[in-house]
Write an enzyme that holds these catalytic residues in place. Sequence first.
Site, PDB file in Angstrom:
ATOM      1  N   ARG A  92       0.847  -1.183   0.000  1.00 58.65           N
ATOM      2  CA  ARG A  92       0.000   0.000   0.000  1.00 58.65           C
ATOM      3  C   ARG A  92       0.884   1.234   0.000  1.00 58.65           C
ATOM      4  NH1 ARG A  92      -2.830   2.950   4.993  1.00 58.65           N
ATOM      5  NH2 ARG A  92      -2.978   4.811   3.746  1.00 58.65           N
ATOM      6  N   HIS A 118      -2.475  11.216   0.696  1.00 60.34           N
ATOM      7  CA  HIS A 118      -1.947  10.996   2.043  1.00 60.34           C
ATOM      8  C   HIS A 118      -1.282  12.306   2.491  1.00 60.34           C
ATOM      9  CE1 HIS A 118      -0.720   7.635   4.980  1.00 60.34           C
ATOM     10  NE2 HIS A 118      -0.302   8.755   5.537  1.00 60.34           N
ATOM     11  N   GLU A 135      -7.139   8.807   6.016  1.00 64.43           N
ATOM     12  CA  GLU A 135      -7.424   9.480   7.292  1.00 64.43           C
ATOM     13  C   GLU A 135      -7.948  10.893   7.105  1.00 64.43           C
ATOM     14  OE1 GLU A 135      -4.074   9.256   9.877  1.00 64.43           O
ATOM     15  OE2 GLU A 135      -4.318   7.104  10.180  1.00 64.43           O
ATOM     16  N   ASN A 154      -7.325   2.113   9.957  1.00 67.05           N
ATOM     17  CA  ASN A 154      -6.009   2.361  10.539  1.00 67.05           C
ATOM     18  C   ASN A 154      -6.159   2.296  12.058  1.00 67.05           C
ATOM     19  OD1 ASN A 154      -5.251   2.885   7.930  1.00 67.05           O
ATOM     20  ND2 ASN A 154      -4.708   5.024   8.260  1.00 67.05           N
ATOM     21  N   TYR A 178      -4.064   1.984  15.804  1.00 61.42           N
ATOM     22  CA  TYR A 178      -2.824   1.985  16.575  1.00 61.42           C
ATOM     23  C   TYR A 178      -3.051   1.869  18.073  1.00 61.42           C
ATOM     24  CZ  TYR A 178      -0.349   3.527  12.372  1.00 61.42           C
ATOM     25  OH  TYR A 178       0.185   3.600  11.115  1.00 61.42           O
ATOM     26  N   GLU A 233      -3.512   0.131   8.288  1.00 65.29           N
ATOM     27  CA  GLU A 233      -2.308   0.522   9.039  1.00 65.29           C
ATOM     28  C   GLU A 233      -2.405  -0.047  10.438  1.00 65.29           C
ATOM     29  OE1 GLU A 233      -1.197   4.695   9.338  1.00 65.29           O
ATOM     30  OE2 GLU A 233      -1.667   5.018   7.221  1.00 65.29           O
TER      31      GLU A 233
HETATM   32  C1  PNW Z   1      -1.095   7.563  10.762  1.00 67.10           C
HETATM   33  N1  PNW Z   1      -5.099   7.902  15.826  1.00 67.10           N
HETATM   34  O1  PNW Z   1      -1.667   8.656  11.461  1.00 67.10           O
HETATM   35  C2  PNW Z   1      -0.654   8.045   9.386  1.00 67.10           C
HETATM   36  O2  PNW Z   1      -1.541   7.598   8.382  1.00 67.10           O
HETATM   37  C3  PNW Z   1       0.759   7.717   8.995  1.00 67.10           C
HETATM   38  O3  PNW Z   1       1.183   8.580   7.956  1.00 67.10           O
HETATM   39  C4  PNW Z   1       1.665   7.814  10.191  1.00 67.10           C
HETATM   40  O4  PNW Z   1       3.021   7.663   9.895  1.00 67.10           O
HETATM   41  C5  PNW Z   1       1.199   6.758  11.175  1.00 67.10           C
HETATM   42  O5  PNW Z   1      -0.123   7.013  11.576  1.00 67.10           O
HETATM   43  C6  PNW Z   1       2.048   6.699  12.427  1.00 67.10           C
HETATM   44  O6  PNW Z   1       1.971   7.916  13.111  1.00 67.10           O
HETATM   45  C7  PNW Z   1      -2.483   8.439  12.573  1.00 67.10           C
HETATM   46  O7  PNW Z   1      -6.134   8.565  15.939  1.00 67.10           O
HETATM   47  C8  PNW Z   1      -3.493   9.353  12.852  1.00 67.10           C
HETATM   48  O8  PNW Z   1      -4.835   7.042  16.718  1.00 67.10           O
HETATM   49  C9  PNW Z   1      -4.366   9.183  13.900  1.00 67.10           C
HETATM   50  C10 PNW Z   1      -4.235   8.095  14.746  1.00 67.10           C
HETATM   51  C11 PNW Z   1      -3.247   7.191  14.487  1.00 67.10           C
HETATM   52  C12 PNW Z   1      -2.374   7.367  13.427  1.00 67.10           C
END
Ligand code: PNW
Length: 470
Positions: A84, A129, A174, A312, A314, A379
């Site tokens: 991706r 992006h 995002e 995505n 995390y 992600e």
């Molecule tokens: C992502 N959240 O951003 C991005 O898509 C990437 O470009 C970036 O490198 C990656 O995370 C790591 O930081 C995020 O709400 C935006 O938890 C928001 C969140 C997580 C990641």
Amino acid sequence: DDRLPPASHTMFPKGFKFGASTAAYQVEGGWNADGKGPSIWDDYLHKHPDFIKNRNNGDVADDSYHLYKDDVKAIKEIGFQTYRFSISWPRVLPTGRTNQVNQPGIDYYMNVIDELLANGIEPVVALYHWDLPVPLQDIGGWLNPDIADLFTEYADLMFKTYGDKVKWWITINEAQSVAGGYGGGNAAPALNLHGTGDYLAGHNLLRAHGKAYRMYQQKYSHQGGKISMAFCGAPCFPTTQSPEDIAAADRCFQFSFGWFAHPVLRGDYPPIMREYIDRNSKAEGRNVSRLPYFTDEEIREINGTVDWFGLNYYTAYWGKEGAVGANPSTDRDSNVNKYFDPNWPSTASSWLKVIPQGLRLALQKLRQEYGNIPIIVTENGYPDNGDKDEKRIGYFETHLAEIRAAIYEDGINVTGYCLWSIIDNFEWRDGYTVKFGLVEVDFDSPNKTRTLKKSAYWFQNYMAMHKLIQ
Ligand code: PNW
């Protein structure tokens, strides 16, 4: 082979695809190579170098503009089925508009796609992006309603050029983070119009996505591609099982994922967003809501415009009722107080605590809200400062286990997983100090030497063992 008994739940279902992700500004470099125009990130960081740790920027990054074959080699060696990446809008259209096409930029992505296909790797391509062409920011960027048509013209050229070869598309990565560049100060264009600019930008992001999707249906449906957005957010576990906390956890979801997912999957904004923001706007003495209204026609145009759901994920929070954050702001509008559990492991990124159950929570919530749409995790990854690769392995292992639980115990239709990221890269405000890669990059070496980390070999083995081949 149906002579075999079914495999245990440690295996992923047949057809499940693994992949890895990057984004143009974070890896490509070549910021002004061969006719590329500047993006808002080039521009902002050249004007405000102190915005980023060690005054780093993405001018050179991993130099994937020249070294993409090394990236594909690593992807292939580890054994991923998909890659991706994103297209830099100003690399192909330096003015943002289709009046001037930059052929070397067009050729670059064609070469990347051909290199992937020659190696049996399927491209998953994001059109946006975060790197808007500067000339479009000069007319207001995502605040200008015209951006919907401009984005659609750009998307049209991309579908026309690459659509024979690319079957998986993401329009916007995002949208919530993109809107955050207008509502906050952490990402370009860093306008900090909190509680107003973010909603306006979000509105036009949705209009742009909807128009681009309809255009694809009309002109390119014969290509047979599947389109989504990549949605982000961090879900909340309710602090207690009280009705107030449960409602707060729901609002946490509706004001993040729901903001963009509800309009494309159910039509219009989540009712709770509409109610809270209209009420707050009124109490502030405004006669127009800070959350714009769609026309009936726009609601219809935007509704039903994702073929799959890009997630995505995390991290997650505890949530309880409470108005926190700047006034006005999306955070305050949501009336949720979100906080990390002190027991959740910290990482090199202050915004990311490790809580794998949050991934299953997000998947369950998505199913509950939007039905059984196919979901691809677009992600998911672990940041460190280059020293604790074992923890990255643990992160993947636990999150992949939650995905299997969601598939087998909850019956959720998760069909793929793209980790973040194949290589260490430019991690926005943290520059090159925070690393998400499976592959280490020596940023001081002239050829940006790529070296597989322990976690890359772990992942190679994991896929070989857990991917069902029959
Ligand atoms: C992502 N959240 O951003 C991005 O898509 C990437 O470009 C970036 O490198 C990656 O995370 C790591 O930081 C995020 O709400 C935006 O938890 C928001 C969140 C997580 C990641």
